[in-house]
Write a protein that holds these residues in place. Structure first.
Motif, mmCIF file in Angstrom:
data_model
loop_
_atom_site.group_PDB
_atom_site.id
_atom_site.type_symbol
_atom_site.label_atom_id
_atom_site.label_comp_id
_atom_site.label_asym_id
_atom_site.label_seq_id
_atom_site.Cartn_x
_atom_site.Cartn_y
_atom_site.Cartn_z
ATOM 1 N N GLU A 327 0.826 -1.209 0.000
ATOM 2 C CA GLU A 327 0.000 0.000 0.000
ATOM 3 C C GLU A 327 0.856 1.253 0.000
ATOM 4 O O GLU A 327 0.579 2.227 -0.704
ATOM 5 C CB GLU A 327 -0.919 -0.013 1.229
ATOM 6 C CG GLU A 327 -1.870 1.161 1.314
ATOM 7 C CD GLU A 327 -3.141 0.957 0.512
ATOM 8 O OE1 GLU A 327 -3.937 1.896 0.433
ATOM 9 O OE2 GLU A 327 -3.329 -0.148 -0.031
ATOM 10 N N SER A 328 1.927 1.212 0.772
ATOM 11 C CA SER A 328 2.786 2.398 0.892
ATOM 12 C C SER A 328 3.463 2.732 -0.437
ATOM 13 O O SER A 328 3.596 3.903 -0.808
ATOM 14 C CB SER A 328 3.848 2.165 1.973
ATOM 15 O OG SER A 328 4.621 1.010 1.661
ATOM 16 N N GLU A 329 3.872 1.698 -1.178
ATOM 17 C CA GLU A 329 4.533 1.925 -2.467
ATOM 18 C C GLU A 329 3.559 2.531 -3.470
ATOM 19 O O GLU A 329 3.907 3.435 -4.230
ATOM 20 C CB GLU A 329 5.097 0.606 -3.003
ATOM 21 C CG GLU A 329 5.908 0.765 -4.277
ATOM 22 C CD GLU A 329 6.482 -0.555 -4.774
ATOM 23 O OE1 GLU A 329 6.984 -0.579 -5.911
ATOM 24 O OE2 GLU A 329 6.426 -1.562 -4.031
ATOM 25 N N PHE A 330 2.324 2.015 -3.469
ATOM 26 C CA PHE A 330 1.299 2.550 -4.367
ATOM 27 C C PHE A 330 1.010 4.023 -4.052
ATOM 28 O O PHE A 330 0.966 4.868 -4.943
ATOM 29 C CB PHE A 330 0.018 1.729 -4.255
ATOM 30 C CG PHE A 330 -1.166 2.360 -4.923
ATOM 31 C CD1 PHE A 330 -1.306 2.338 -6.298
ATOM 32 C CD2 PHE A 330 -2.138 3.034 -4.172
ATOM 33 C CE1 PHE A 330 -2.388 2.939 -6.915
ATOM 34 C CE2 PHE A 330 -3.211 3.641 -4.783
ATOM 35 C CZ PHE A 330 -3.342 3.595 -6.159
ATOM 36 N N LEU A 331 0.805 4.336 -2.759
ATOM 37 C CA LEU A 331 0.466 5.703 -2.374
ATOM 38 C C LEU A 331 1.603 6.678 -2.677
ATOM 39 O O LEU A 331 1.372 7.822 -3.076
ATOM 40 C CB LEU A 331 0.105 5.754 -0.888
ATOM 41 C CG LEU A 331 -1.202 5.041 -0.505
ATOM 42 C CD1 LEU A 331 -1.395 5.047 1.004
ATOM 43 C CD2 LEU A 331 -2.398 5.689 -1.198
ATOM 44 N N LEU A 332 2.841 6.208 -2.494
ATOM 45 C CA LEU A 332 3.996 7.069 -2.795
ATOM 46 C C LEU A 332 4.039 7.375 -4.293
ATOM 47 O O LEU A 332 4.210 8.543 -4.700
ATOM 48 C CB LEU A 332 5.283 6.380 -2.360
ATOM 49 C CG LEU A 332 6.595 7.142 -2.664
ATOM 50 C CD1 LEU A 332 6.627 8.484 -1.933
ATOM 51 C CD2 LEU A 332 7.804 6.288 -2.297
ATOM 52 N N ALA A 333 3.873 6.344 -5.110
ATOM 53 C CA ALA A 333 3.899 6.546 -6.565
ATOM 54 C C ALA A 333 2.738 7.419 -7.010
ATOM 55 O O ALA A 333 2.877 8.269 -7.900
ATOM 56 C CB ALA A 333 3.864 5.192 -7.274
ATOM 57 N N LEU A 334 1.570 7.247 -6.389
ATOM 58 C CA LEU A 334 0.409 8.052 -6.753
ATOM 59 C C LEU A 334 0.628 9.516 -6.399
ATOM 60 O O LEU A 334 0.287 10.416 -7.173
ATOM 61 C CB LEU A 334 -0.838 7.517 -6.039
ATOM 62 C CG LEU A 334 -2.159 8.219 -6.380
ATOM 63 C CD1 LEU A 334 -2.523 7.997 -7.838
ATOM 64 C CD2 LEU A 334 -3.291 7.731 -5.479
ATOM 65 N N GLY A 335 1.216 9.758 -5.229
ATOM 66 C CA GLY A 335 1.494 11.130 -4.829
ATOM 67 C C GLY A 335 2.456 11.815 -5.778
ATOM 68 O O GLY A 335 2.272 12.993 -6.142
ATOM 69 N N GLU A 336 3.498 11.104 -6.177
ATOM 70 C CA GLU A 336 4.460 11.664 -7.127
ATOM 71 C C GLU A 336 3.794 11.958 -8.469
ATOM 72 O O GLU A 336 4.100 12.962 -9.128
ATOM 73 C CB GLU A 336 5.624 10.693 -7.313
ATOM 74 C CG GLU A 336 6.501 10.551 -6.064
ATOM 75 C CD GLU A 336 7.562 9.477 -6.222
ATOM 76 O OE1 GLU A 336 7.483 8.710 -7.213
ATOM 77 O OE2 GLU A 336 8.463 9.394 -5.368
ATOM 78 N N LEU A 337 2.866 11.071 -8.879
ATOM 79 C CA LEU A 337 2.153 11.282 -10.143
ATOM 80 C C LEU A 337 1.265 12.522 -10.054
ATOM 81 O O LEU A 337 1.219 13.330 -10.986
ATOM 82 C CB LEU A 337 1.309 10.043 -10.477
ATOM 83 C CG LEU A 337 0.431 10.146 -11.736
ATOM 84 C CD1 LEU A 337 1.289 10.303 -12.984
ATOM 85 C CD2 LEU A 337 -0.459 8.907 -11.874
ATOM 86 N N GLU A 338 0.564 12.691 -8.944
ATOM 87 C CA GLU A 338 -0.289 13.865 -8.766
ATOM 88 C C GLU A 338 0.527 15.148 -8.850
ATOM 89 O O GLU A 338 0.112 16.139 -9.461
ATOM 90 C CB GLU A 338 -1.022 13.795 -7.414
ATOM 91 C CG GLU A 338 -2.125 12.753 -7.377
ATOM 92 C CD GLU A 338 -2.801 12.692 -6.015
ATOM 93 O OE1 GLU A 338 -4.040 12.595 -5.972
ATOM 94 O OE2 GLU A 338 -2.083 12.743 -5.002
ATOM 95 N N GLU A 339 1.682 15.105 -8.232
ATOM 96 C CA GLU A 339 2.544 16.293 -8.241
ATOM 97 C C GLU A 339 3.047 16.586 -9.654
ATOM 98 O O GLU A 339 3.078 17.733 -10.090
ATOM 99 C CB GLU A 339 3.720 16.074 -7.284
ATOM 100 C CG GLU A 339 4.603 17.300 -7.110
ATOM 101 C CD GLU A 339 5.679 17.067 -6.073
ATOM 102 O OE1 GLU A 339 6.643 17.865 -6.048
ATOM 103 O OE2 GLU A 339 5.588 16.101 -5.299
ATOM 104 N N ARG A 340 3.406 15.530 -10.373
ATOM 105 C CA ARG A 340 3.939 15.721 -11.721
ATOM 106 C C ARG A 340 2.868 16.217 -12.688
ATOM 107 O O ARG A 340 3.121 17.066 -13.542
ATOM 108 C CB ARG A 340 4.526 14.397 -12.236
ATOM 109 C CG ARG A 340 5.248 14.550 -13.580
ATOM 110 C CD ARG A 340 6.031 13.320 -13.970
ATOM 111 N NE ARG A 340 5.191 12.263 -14.492
ATOM 112 C CZ ARG A 340 4.939 11.116 -13.882
ATOM 113 N NH1 ARG A 340 5.465 10.888 -12.687
ATOM 114 N NH2 ARG A 340 4.169 10.195 -14.425
#
Length: 796
Positions: A327-340
């Motif tokens: 879950e943590s890996e998914f949320l981290l990648a999602l956050g980076e995508l939102e920022e990008r």
């Protein structure tokens, strides 16, 4: 009937031209349409030229051979006098010497002069007719082996048999085009098939319905309760219901009643239910229908539904995607995508992205403005990040690891929108599966497509047949995401796949309901969501920034739409930007009349001299917006594709000496000869069904009470959701409100939902217990006489 006897039927008072083939100007191998120039030897017409152009449906004719053509002489507006052929024959030699020379010529390999003389001495001057009528007459010819006799007969049949068949078909009332289609199906057996069972034409020949076959059957003495007549009526009713109303099956009682009405339509006959039931059982034994309890299916639809269920089960059994990322890996990648990307995904959108990445299947549904496109982009971006794969197709070399992303949609326009929103290549489903017309699909279970994550948009448009072809072509270990709006129109073809998948609850589903584009002030989206609930805003006629309602009567419709289009043109919008959508083709506010008016407004010939070509009562011009009406897989264009006429080439300007029209479909250029122009129509105004999968900057929607039969909520909803920037409704408020209030009352009959629910519940496929069938109960006597111990259940 001999060839000469058949020809005598047409010799009196029939216009003919007899001449020697000079050059073939045009020949279409598919439908056999030909344009040929001949050296004229004889005619009964007032025609003084030494050469003539003959046109019609016939195969390639041999150079320097002499033919007799029967037909009519007509003036072509561009090419002058042409002889339009109804039927033809080769001018065979009539003397013994001529027949010997003919049979010993280059056409008949292995037949020398002496053998030819033996044939003529034995069979006489009617040798060719006798051989064609009964090839066994060659058995006793000296010097002629059995192998050479067969080769002789086959060559005669190929070159002369067609002419006899065409003459016979003309006697039965078939025109040259349909006659050629029939001949291509049955070849030398054509006359035998028609005389023995004319109702077989209903099964095999597109364009021949039950009525036409029934007339022929009556002429041949096949009427009343004849088994062939009843069987043809059963298949015709079943096929008509599926193709016209979108059903996958018919209830037995309804089929019986429909068939009885059809067979008794002319009041000549009384047909009992027991007779029809008996033939239905035989049709099942012949594998031409499938019976399941009281449901009657065409086999292709029955097995398509079963195939959909089997392949969904195959996909859902994959478990490797569960918990593949913490879950943590998914949320981290999602956050980076939102920022990008500069976006913030809502909870439902995040759930959709996560479900798509961790499930073998996902259905993503929602109305306009709910963020489906945003979610699709998030899925592919995050898949790329988490799996460490590139989204640039150039990074993938041929014959190595395939590009992992497969994006497709039912229409070219929907695929283009998909590609623009994701930055990834997208194609039509037909092109993805390698459809090549009569040869079928290149990709199937034995030759699956390549890709790891497959996303299909506009799933509401996908019918039962296409869904089956798609699902069975998916490779092992692939993930499938289906995207669509269940409130739009159902597919043109049979079934309602998206609706059934959702109703089954067998597949993980995320329904997006919040309108994210409402912040942009889109009153069109707001109206669409109100319509989904069956409501019409009280201020629907009030002028909005992006929407307006112009009140007018049917008689005023053309003038109102004309003014709207002219104003849009003044503001810089092109014909590509403006789309008029109407429910019906005929009438003062129908598609046909609106297209004529719109062509003059958007592509008239007053300002610029444009090339134009007349086809029937329609004029096509360079710059015209047109719609493709049939699938042409070999050209890469399909039913519903919109294009623009870029060039018209006149006959005198090309070596084929035929008029040609070149149309560009999103960069794919297709050339049409004049006789192919029935495959297109103008697209300034098109049906709402044809607009599915598309978006247009401006949509103009006429709505009047004369459309009453067609006005339904899903039809109007589909129309207004085609509008991207501006929506102009023209017509009667009462008619619009009536249409929104009327839900689609015609429920399509399918069994996909039930079959999916069975596998979802973990149950085995339902087994029908032995017992008395619906049809057996109707029979007063045993309907299976002569069929041994076979029962309908052996074929279920």
């Amino acid at each position: 009937m001999s060839q000469q006897e058949a020809l005598d039927l047409f010799s009196e008072e029939k216009q003919f031209m007899k001449g020697r083939h000079l050059v073939t100007i045009f020949h279409n191998e598919e439908n056999m349409y030909s344009v040929v120039r001949i050296r004229l030897d004889e005619t009964n017409l007032n025609y003084d030229e030494q050469e003539a152009v003959v046109t019609g449906y016939f195969p390639r004719i041999h150079e320097h051979e002499t033919y007799i053509f029967y037909g009519v002489l007509k003036e072509h507006p561009r090419f002058g006098l042409q002889f339009q052929v109804n039927h033809f024959r080769k001018d065979l030699p009539q003397s013994k010497e001529g027949i010997v020379a003919y049979l010993s010529g280059d056409m008949f390999k292995g037949i020398g002069k002496k053998t030819a003389e033996s044939i003529v001495e034995t069979l006489g001057e009617n040798a060719i007719s006798k051989i064609l009528a009964q090839p066994s007459v060659l058995d006793n010819i000296p010097r002629l082996s059995g192998e050479k006799a067969k080769a002789l007969y086959d060559t005669l049949l190929e070159n002369e048999g067609l002419e006899q068949v065409m003459i016979a078909l003309n006697q039965y009332g078939f025109g040259p085009q349909l006659s050629m289609k029939i001949y291509q199906m049955y070849k030398q057996d054509t006359v035998s098939v028609i005389q023995n069972n004319p109702y077989k034409l209903v099964e095999d020949i597109e364009g021949i319905g039950f009525g036409r076959a029934d007339e022929l059957g009556f002429q041949l003495g096949i009427s009343g309760g004849h088994p062939d007549r009843i069987k043809a009526a059963c298949l015709y009713c079943l096929d008509t219901q599926c193709m016209q109303d979108g059903h996958v099956y018919m209830e037995a009682e309804e089929l019986l009643e429909s068939v009885q009405r059809l067979l008794e339509e002319n009041k000549r006959d009384v047909i009992e239910f027991t007779d029809i039931s008996s033939e239905i059982i035989k049709l099942e034994a012949e594998r031409k229908i499938v019976v399941e309890e009281t449901r009657i299916y065409l086999p292709a639809l029955y097995f398509s539904e079963k195939g959909i269920v089997m392949n969904i089960q195959r996909l859902l059994q994959q478990t490797e995607y569960e918990d593949q990322f913490p879950e943590s890996e998914f949320l981290l990648a999602l956050g980076e995508l939102e920022e990008r990307l500069g976006v913030t995904y809502a909870p439902a959108q995040k759930e959709a992205i996560q479900t798509a990445l961790q499930s073998p299947m996902l259905i993503l549904t929602g109305g306009p403005g709910t963020g489906k496109t945003t979610v699709i982009k998030g899925i592919v971006e995050l898949y790329s990040e988490l799996h460490g794969v590139s989204m640039n197709i150039k990074d993938y070399k041929k014959d190595e690891e395939p590009f992992p992303f497969v994006l497709a949609a039912p229409t070219g326009r929907a695929a283009k929108r998909m590609a623009e929103s994701t930055g990834l290549p997208a194609v039509t489903i037909h092109r993805l599966l390698g459809w090549n017309g009569s040869e079928g699909f290149a990709h199937d279970a034995d030759n699956p497509i390549e890709g790891r994550i497959v996303i299909i948009d506009e799933m509401s448009m996908v019918d039962t047949w296409l869904a089956h072809q798609l699902l069975k072509a998916l490779p092992e270990h692939s993930q499938l995401i289906l995207v669509g709006d269940e409130d739009q129109l159902p597919p043109v073809g049979p079934g309602q796949v998206l609706k059934d998948l959702l109703a089954s609850k067998a597949i993980p589903t995320i329904a997006l309901q919040h309108i994210y584009r409402q912040a942009d002030g889109s009153s069109i989206i707001e109206l669409a969501h109100e319509m989904k609930k069956g409501h019409v805003p009280h201020d629907v006629t009030k002028q909005q920034v992006d929407r307006s309602f112009i009140r007018c009567q049917q008689s005023q419709m053309a003038d109102v739409i004309k003014q709207v289009v002219q104003n849009a043109r003044k503001k810089g919008y092109s014909s590509r930007d403006i789309q008029v959508l109407a429910p019906m083709y005929k009438g003062p506010a129908g598609i046909d009349i609106l297209n004529k008016m719109l062509q003059e407004v958007l592509n008239g010939d007053s300002e610029k001299k444009r090339r134009e070509l007349q086809f029937g009562d329609v004029v096509y011009r360079t710059g015209d917006k047109v719609l493709q009406l049939v699938n042409q897989p070999e050209e890469g264009v399909f039913n519903g594709d919109m294009g623009e006429i870029v060039t018209i080439i006149f006959a005198k300007e090309n070596t084929d000496h035929v008029d040609k029209v070149v149309i560009s479909f999103e960069g794919i250029e297709v050339t049409y000869t004049k006789q192919d122009l029935n495959q297109i129509t103008h697209a300034y105004c098109c049906s709402i069904h044809k607009s599915q999968g598309s978006e247009f900057p401006i949509v103009i929607l006429p709505v009047v009470r004369s459309y009453y039969r067609m006005l339904r909520r899903n039809l109007l909803y589909t129309a207004i959701t085609r509008s991207k920037d501006f929506l102009i409704i023209c017509g009667e408020e009462e008619a619009f409100r009536l249409g929104v209030e009327r839900n689609d009352e015609t429920q399509r009959r399918t069994t996909l939902r039930e079959k999916l629910q069975e596998i979802h519940a973990g149950s085995d496929t339902k087994i029908i217990e032995e017992g008395e069938s619906y049809f057996d109960r109707l029979m007063n006597e045993d309907p299976m006489i002569g069929m041994g111990d076979v029962t309908p259940y052996h074929f279920m």
